[in-house]
Design a protein around this motif. Structure first.
Motif, short mmCIF file in Angstrom:
data_model
loop_
_atom_site.label_atom_id
_atom_site.label_comp_id
_atom_site.label_asym_id
_atom_site.label_seq_id
_atom_site.Cartn_x
_atom_site.Cartn_y
_atom_site.Cartn_z
N LEU A 1 -16.05 -6.49 3.92
CA LEU A 1 -15.85 -5.12 4.41
C LEU A 1 -16.76 -4.10 3.72
CD1 LEU A 1 -11.96 -5.18 4.59
CD2 LEU A 1 -13.57 -5.42 6.49
N LYS A 2 -17.83 -4.57 3.12
CA LYS A 2 -18.74 -3.69 2.38
C LYS A 2 -19.17 -2.49 3.23
CE LYS A 2 -22.94 -3.52 -0.25
NZ LYS A 2 -24.09 -4.17 -0.79
N ASP A 3 -19.18 -1.31 2.61
CA ASP A 3 -19.60 -0.02 3.19
C ASP A 3 -18.63 0.53 4.25
OD1 ASP A 3 -21.84 0.03 1.54
OD2 ASP A 3 -23.07 -1.04 3.00
N HIS A 4 -17.47 -0.08 4.43
CA HIS A 4 -16.48 0.47 5.35
C HIS A 4 -15.60 1.46 4.59
CE1 HIS A 4 -17.64 -2.96 7.86
NE2 HIS A 4 -17.19 -2.22 8.86
N LYS A 5 -15.15 2.51 5.31
CA LYS A 5 -14.27 3.52 4.72
C LYS A 5 -12.85 3.30 5.20
CE LYS A 5 -17.85 7.02 4.39
NZ LYS A 5 -18.29 8.33 4.81
N GLY A 6 -11.92 3.64 4.34
CA GLY A 6 -10.51 3.50 4.70
C GLY A 6 -9.65 4.52 3.99
N ILE A 7 -8.40 4.62 4.44
CA ILE A 7 -7.43 5.53 3.84
C ILE A 7 -6.40 4.67 3.09
CG2 ILE A 7 -5.69 7.31 4.26
CD1 ILE A 7 -8.52 8.18 5.01
N VAL A 8 -6.24 4.95 1.80
CA VAL A 8 -5.32 4.19 0.95
C VAL A 8 -3.88 4.50 1.38
CG1 VAL A 8 -4.45 3.90 -1.40
CG2 VAL A 8 -6.89 4.24 -1.01
N TYR A 9 -3.06 3.42 1.52
CA TYR A 9 -1.65 3.65 1.76
C TYR A 9 -0.75 2.92 0.77
CZ TYR A 9 -1.40 -0.78 4.39
OH TYR A 9 -1.46 -2.09 4.77
N TRP A 10 -1.29 1.98 0.00
CA TRP A 10 -0.49 1.27 -0.98
C TRP A 10 -1.39 0.73 -2.08
CZ3 TRP A 10 0.09 -4.16 -2.07
CH2 TRP A 10 1.22 -4.47 -2.82
N ILE A 11 -0.94 0.81 -3.35
CA ILE A 11 -1.73 0.36 -4.50
C ILE A 11 -0.82 -0.45 -5.41
CG2 ILE A 11 -3.12 1.09 -6.47
CD1 ILE A 11 -3.30 3.85 -5.05
N ASN A 12 -1.31 -1.58 -5.92
CA ASN A 12 -0.60 -2.27 -6.99
C ASN A 12 -1.59 -2.55 -8.11
OD1 ASN A 12 -2.01 -4.64 -6.42
ND2 ASN A 12 -0.26 -5.76 -5.67
N LYS A 13 -1.21 -3.39 -9.04
CA LYS A 13 -2.00 -3.62 -10.25
C LYS A 13 -3.45 -4.04 -9.99
CE LYS A 13 -1.75 -6.62 -14.25
NZ LYS A 13 -0.99 -7.66 -14.88
N ASN A 14 -3.68 -4.92 -9.02
CA ASN A 14 -5.02 -5.47 -8.80
C ASN A 14 -5.60 -5.21 -7.41
OD1 ASN A 14 -5.11 -6.77 -11.38
ND2 ASN A 14 -3.75 -8.32 -10.55
N ASN A 15 -4.78 -4.76 -6.49
CA ASN A 15 -5.20 -4.65 -5.10
C ASN A 15 -4.96 -3.26 -4.53
OD1 ASN A 15 -5.81 -7.49 -4.88
ND2 ASN A 15 -3.62 -7.83 -4.88
N VAL A 16 -5.72 -2.96 -3.50
CA VAL A 16 -5.57 -1.70 -2.78
C VAL A 16 -5.42 -2.04 -1.30
CG1 VAL A 16 -6.68 0.47 -2.13
CG2 VAL A 16 -7.03 -0.47 -4.43
N SER A 17 -4.36 -1.55 -0.68
CA SER A 17 -4.17 -1.72 0.76
C SER A 17 -4.57 -0.42 1.43
CB SER A 17 -2.72 -2.05 1.08
OG SER A 17 -2.36 -3.29 0.53
N PHE A 18 -5.27 -0.52 2.56
CA PHE A 18 -5.77 0.68 3.22
C PHE A 18 -5.87 0.45 4.72
CE2 PHE A 18 -9.20 -2.00 1.96
CZ PHE A 18 -10.09 -1.98 3.02
N PHE A 19 -6.06 1.54 5.43
CA PHE A 19 -6.18 1.50 6.89
C PHE A 19 -7.62 1.82 7.26
CE2 PHE A 19 -5.95 3.49 11.09
CZ PHE A 19 -5.33 2.45 11.78
N LEU A 20 -8.27 0.92 8.03
CA LEU A 20 -9.63 1.14 8.51
C LEU A 20 -9.56 1.84 9.85
CD1 LEU A 20 -11.14 -2.35 7.66
CD2 LEU A 20 -11.80 -0.20 6.62
#
Length: 157
Positions: free
Chosen positions: A123-142
């Motif tokens: 997903l390099k160079d794609h933008k997204g909106i963060v909706y959930w964060i934990n210790k090692n990962n970021v979940s987002f909406f593309l």
């Protein structure tokens, strides 16, 4: 001088490293800062990257000096000889550790609703909106694809 790997008692890595440093032995014990969460509090603690191992740099003839430190068990052996670690490998660990702290700083600045740009991977160079964060990962909406995704923190700016 070579880097050797010492096997130490469990949860004694930092203590052994401190004692060996006082004995004027060059020691490297990479530590990770982790946030431990209990029901009533949070605390940042340091844990060793390599459990039960410490790196020491000294000449072959002075290898026995490390056994003066309580908690040292033995040297790590490979093919019947003490395992050696090259300087480049130690530098790689140090560089990786420096980058890991940058990841932790990035995590502290991310909040749900903020925009991110993926730096590595599919997903390099794609933008997204963060909706959930934990210790090692970021979940987002593309937005451009209309899908949710999850990436490792180190892949996010």
């Amino acid at each position: 001088m070579n880097w050797f790997v010492l096997c130490v008692k469990a949860q004694q890595e930092k203590k052994v490293a401190d004692i060996l440093t006082k004995m004027q032995v060059e020691v490297y014990c990479p530590m990770l800062k982790e946030t431990k969460v209990w029901s009533d509090r949070q605390k940042v603690v340091e844990t060793p990257l390599f459990k039960s191992y410490v790196f020491v740099k000294l000449e072959e003839k002075y290898r026995g000096i490390v056994f003066g430190a309580p908690g040292v068990i033995r040297y790590l052996f490979y093919l019947g000889k003490p395992a050696l670690v090259r300087d480049e490998e130690i530098w790689d660990i140090k560089k990786w550790m420096a980058g890991d702290s940058k990841d932790l700083n990035a995590l502290s600045q991310l909040i749900p609703g903020s925009e991110i740009v993926i730096q590595n991977g599919v997903l390099k160079d794609h933008k997204g909106i963060v909706y959930w964060i934990n210790k090692n990962n970021v979940s987002f909406f593309l937005k451009e694809m209309g899908v949710s995704a999850q990436v490792k923190l180190r892949d996010v700016v």
